[in-house]
Design a protein around this motif. Structure first.
Motif, PDB file in Angstrom:
ATOM      1  N   GLU A 185     -13.402 -52.133  -8.293  1.00 12.86           N
ATOM      2  CA  GLU A 185     -12.910 -52.052  -6.919  1.00 12.86           C
ATOM      3  C   GLU A 185     -12.736 -50.596  -6.449  1.00 12.86           C
ATOM      4  OE1 GLU A 185     -12.906 -54.585  -4.941  1.00 12.86           O
ATOM      5  OE2 GLU A 185     -12.207 -53.307  -3.298  1.00 12.86           O
ATOM      6  N   TRP A 186     -12.178 -49.755  -7.287  1.00  6.31           N
ATOM      7  CA  TRP A 186     -11.927 -48.362  -6.887  1.00  6.31           C
ATOM      8  C   TRP A 186     -13.230 -47.637  -6.562  1.00  6.31           C
ATOM      9  CZ3 TRP A 186     -14.296 -44.615  -9.703  1.00  6.31           C
ATOM     10  CH2 TRP A 186     -14.683 -44.946 -11.013  1.00  6.31           C
ATOM     11  N   ALA A 187     -14.279 -47.971  -7.328  1.00  6.94           N
ATOM     12  CA  ALA A 187     -15.574 -47.325  -7.089  1.00  6.94           C
ATOM     13  C   ALA A 187     -16.185 -47.841  -5.787  1.00  6.94           C
ATOM     14  CB  ALA A 187     -16.512 -47.575  -8.251  1.00  6.94           C
ATOM     15  N   ARG A 188     -15.993 -49.125  -5.529  1.00  3.20           N
ATOM     16  CA  ARG A 188     -16.529 -49.718  -4.296  1.00  3.20           C
ATOM     17  C   ARG A 188     -15.864 -49.124  -3.063  1.00  3.20           C
ATOM     18  NH1 ARG A 188     -19.463 -54.769  -5.401  1.00  3.20           N
ATOM     19  NH2 ARG A 188     -19.297 -55.129  -7.631  1.00  3.20           N
ATOM     20  N   GLU A 189     -14.557 -48.854  -3.192  1.00  2.86           N
ATOM     21  CA  GLU A 189     -13.845 -48.253  -2.060  1.00  2.86           C
ATOM     22  C   GLU A 189     -14.386 -46.873  -1.716  1.00  2.86           C
ATOM     23  OE1 GLU A 189      -9.668 -48.428  -2.895  1.00  2.86           O
ATOM     24  OE2 GLU A 189      -9.643 -50.607  -2.646  1.00  2.86           O
ATOM     25  N   LEU A 190     -14.963 -46.202  -2.709  1.00  2.00           N
ATOM     26  CA  LEU A 190     -15.556 -44.885  -2.468  1.00  2.00           C
ATOM     27  C   LEU A 190     -16.994 -45.008  -1.975  1.00  2.00           C
ATOM     28  CD1 LEU A 190     -14.208 -42.976  -5.598  1.00  2.00           C
ATOM     29  CD2 LEU A 190     -13.426 -42.721  -3.259  1.00  2.00           C
ATOM     30  N   GLY A 191     -17.466 -46.229  -1.827  1.00  2.67           N
ATOM     31  CA  GLY A 191     -18.814 -46.417  -1.298  1.00  2.67           C
ATOM     32  C   GLY A 191     -19.877 -46.627  -2.365  1.00  2.67           C
ATOM     33  N   PHE A 192     -19.434 -46.662  -3.636  1.00  5.96           N
ATOM     34  CA  PHE A 192     -20.389 -46.933  -4.711  1.00  5.96           C
ATOM     35  C   PHE A 192     -20.462 -48.442  -4.927  1.00  5.96           C
ATOM     36  CE2 PHE A 192     -18.501 -42.743  -5.532  1.00  5.96           C
ATOM     37  CZ  PHE A 192     -19.653 -41.985  -5.488  1.00  5.96           C
ATOM     38  N   GLY A 193     -21.362 -48.867  -5.809  1.00  7.05           N
ATOM     39  CA  GLY A 193     -21.412 -50.288  -6.142  1.00  7.05           C
ATOM     40  C   GLY A 193     -22.128 -51.131  -5.119  1.00  7.05           C
ATOM     41  N   ALA A 194     -23.082 -50.536  -4.382  1.00  7.12           N
ATOM     42  CA  ALA A 194     -23.870 -51.319  -3.434  1.00  7.12           C
ATOM     43  C   ALA A 194     -24.886 -52.186  -4.173  1.00  7.12           C
ATOM     44  CB  ALA A 194     -24.587 -50.397  -2.453  1.00  7.12           C
ATOM     45  N   GLY A 195     -25.063 -51.927  -5.452  1.00  5.34           N
ATOM     46  CA  GLY A 195     -26.046 -52.686  -6.227  1.00  5.34           C
ATOM     47  C   GLY A 195     -27.465 -52.289  -5.865  1.00  5.34           C
ATOM     48  N   MET A 196     -27.633 -51.029  -5.500  1.00  8.13           N
ATOM     49  CA  MET A 196     -28.973 -50.577  -5.097  1.00  8.13           C
ATOM     50  C   MET A 196     -29.457 -49.402  -5.932  1.00  8.13           C
ATOM     51  SD  MET A 196     -28.731 -50.814  -0.976  1.00  8.13           S
ATOM     52  CE  MET A 196     -30.385 -50.209  -0.707  1.00  8.13           C
ATOM     53  N   GLY A 197     -28.648 -48.966  -6.873  1.00  6.45           N
ATOM     54  CA  GLY A 197     -28.978 -47.780  -7.658  1.00  6.45           C
ATOM     55  C   GLY A 197     -30.280 -47.929  -8.414  1.00  6.45           C
ATOM     56  N   GLU A 250     -31.634 -56.458  -9.725  1.00  4.40           N
ATOM     57  CA  GLU A 250     -31.619 -57.170  -8.443  1.00  4.40           C
ATOM     58  C   GLU A 250     -30.774 -56.411  -7.435  1.00  4.40           C
ATOM     59  OE1 GLU A 250     -30.406 -61.270  -8.556  1.00  4.40           O
ATOM     60  OE2 GLU A 250     -31.914 -61.708 -10.093  1.00  4.40           O
ATOM     61  N   GLU A 251     -31.338 -56.221  -6.232  1.00  2.00           N
ATOM     62  CA  GLU A 251     -30.603 -55.511  -5.198  1.00  2.00           C
ATOM     63  C   GLU A 251     -29.348 -56.294  -4.816  1.00  2.00           C
ATOM     64  OE1 GLU A 251     -33.043 -53.352  -2.409  1.00  2.00           O
ATOM     65  OE2 GLU A 251     -31.551 -53.750  -0.864  1.00  2.00           O
ATOM     66  N   GLY A 252     -28.221 -55.605  -4.781  1.00  5.24           N
ATOM     67  CA  GLY A 252     -26.968 -56.251  -4.397  1.00  5.24           C
ATOM     68  C   GLY A 252     -26.086 -56.599  -5.583  1.00  5.24           C
ATOM     69  N   PHE A 253     -26.665 -56.616  -6.792  1.00  6.17           N
ATOM     70  CA  PHE A 253     -25.854 -56.922  -7.964  1.00  6.17           C
ATOM     71  C   PHE A 253     -25.198 -55.648  -8.485  1.00  6.17           C
ATOM     72  CE2 PHE A 253     -25.093 -57.117 -12.516  1.00  6.17           C
ATOM     73  CZ  PHE A 253     -24.336 -58.278 -12.620  1.00  6.17           C
ATOM     74  N   SER A 254     -23.892 -55.692  -8.685  1.00  6.43           N
ATOM     75  CA  SER A 254     -23.192 -54.529  -9.221  1.00  6.43           C
ATOM     76  C   SER A 254     -21.978 -54.964 -10.032  1.00  6.43           C
ATOM     77  CB  SER A 254     -22.744 -53.615  -8.077  1.00  6.43           C
ATOM     78  OG  SER A 254     -21.948 -52.567  -8.600  1.00  6.43           O
TER      79      SER A 254
END
Lengths: 146, 114
Positions: free
Chosen positions: A105-117, A97-101
């Motif tokens: 937190e550290w990965a999200r701060e780098l711009g990862f974890g959009a839940g779109m991979g 599902e788009e948006g689920f990740s």
């Protein structure tokens, strides 16, 4: 997974992916792109394979304990495979599902974890298959028809 | 429109890829979530992002993004600049915000071709 050898004449390239290594992250995808360009593959297909390869590679760097990416190129299709050693995805449908990740937190701060991979990989490929088991690992396959 | 022409009207510092400023720019995109950029990032376009780690160069290379602009003079990791030079990606920093940069570029016609 066995390759149906009667259908397959072509080349296989494989890349080791190291967990947590952000300095090298994206290098396998970049190598795949260079290879496809050298082979004169259609630019639109190169872009789609590149996106899928990048997302799978980043997933492995961020979430897995390490694994392997493989690309098989035949006259008819490009088959991309990503196999890791674990930890496995608890709920594959939810991960799709788009948006689920589950990125930290550290990965999200780098711009990862959009839940779109994973949705990105599915959208880019002509055939998509994922199988995962907690404690075992994840197997992902994306096919691109030439 | 070329990168050269666009940056003439924007306060900037060129961090990498100075020899590729004659690249043609067709559109632009502004986002800091990397998978979103992978999904929607423009081919031969400009990408504005506050992310400065080395992975942005991989993204630019994979998507054939012509130029990355870092807003608000955010300092950029030297590894990122080295990688950008190696991969021939233009990286520019500017004191303007992402909003101001996007506005100015749009006004100049980037992504605004009817």
């Amino acid at each position: 997974m066995t390759v149906e050898s009667n259908e397959y004449i072509g080349m296989i390239h494989s890349y080791e992916i190291e967990a947590g290594n952000f300095t090298k992250a994206g290098e396998a995808a970049s190598s795949i792109k260079r290879l496809l360009r050298q082979l004169g593959v259609d630019a639109n297909v190169i872009r789609r394979v590149s996106i899928a390869a990048y997302e799978a590679e980043m997933n492995m760097v961020i979430h897995s304990i390490g694994g392997n990416i493989q690309i098989e190129i035949s006259p008819k299709a490009i088959v991309f495979k990503a196999v890791d050693e674990g930890p496995g995805i608890e709920d594959v449908n939810l991960a799709m599902e788009e948006g689920f990740s589950t990125a930290k937190e550290w990965a999200r701060e780098l711009g990862f974890g959009a839940g779109m991979g994973l949705p990105n990989i599915k959208r880019c490929s002509d055939e998509f298959h994922i199988q995962s088991e907690v404690g075992q690992g994840t197997y992902l396959e994306a096919k691109f028809i030439l | 429109m070329r990168i050269n022409d666009l940056i003439k009207k924007i306060p900037h510092t060129i961090l990498a890829g100075e020899e590729f400023l004659n690249r043609e720019i067709k559109s632009g995109y502004c986002c800091d979530l990397l998978s979103r950029v992978m999904a929607h990032g423009p081919r031969n376009g400009i990408w504005i992002t506050v992310q400065t780690h080395v992975n942005i160069i991989a993204i630019a290379t994979l998507l054939d993004i012509s130029c990355i602009i870092i807003p608000e003079d955010i300092s950029v990791d030297p590894n990122t600049i080295a990688k950008a030079n190696e991969e021939e990606v233009v990286v520019i920093s500017s004191p303007l915000t992402a909003f101001e940069l996007a506005g100015r570029l749009y006004e100049m016609g980037v992504g605004n071709q009817k």
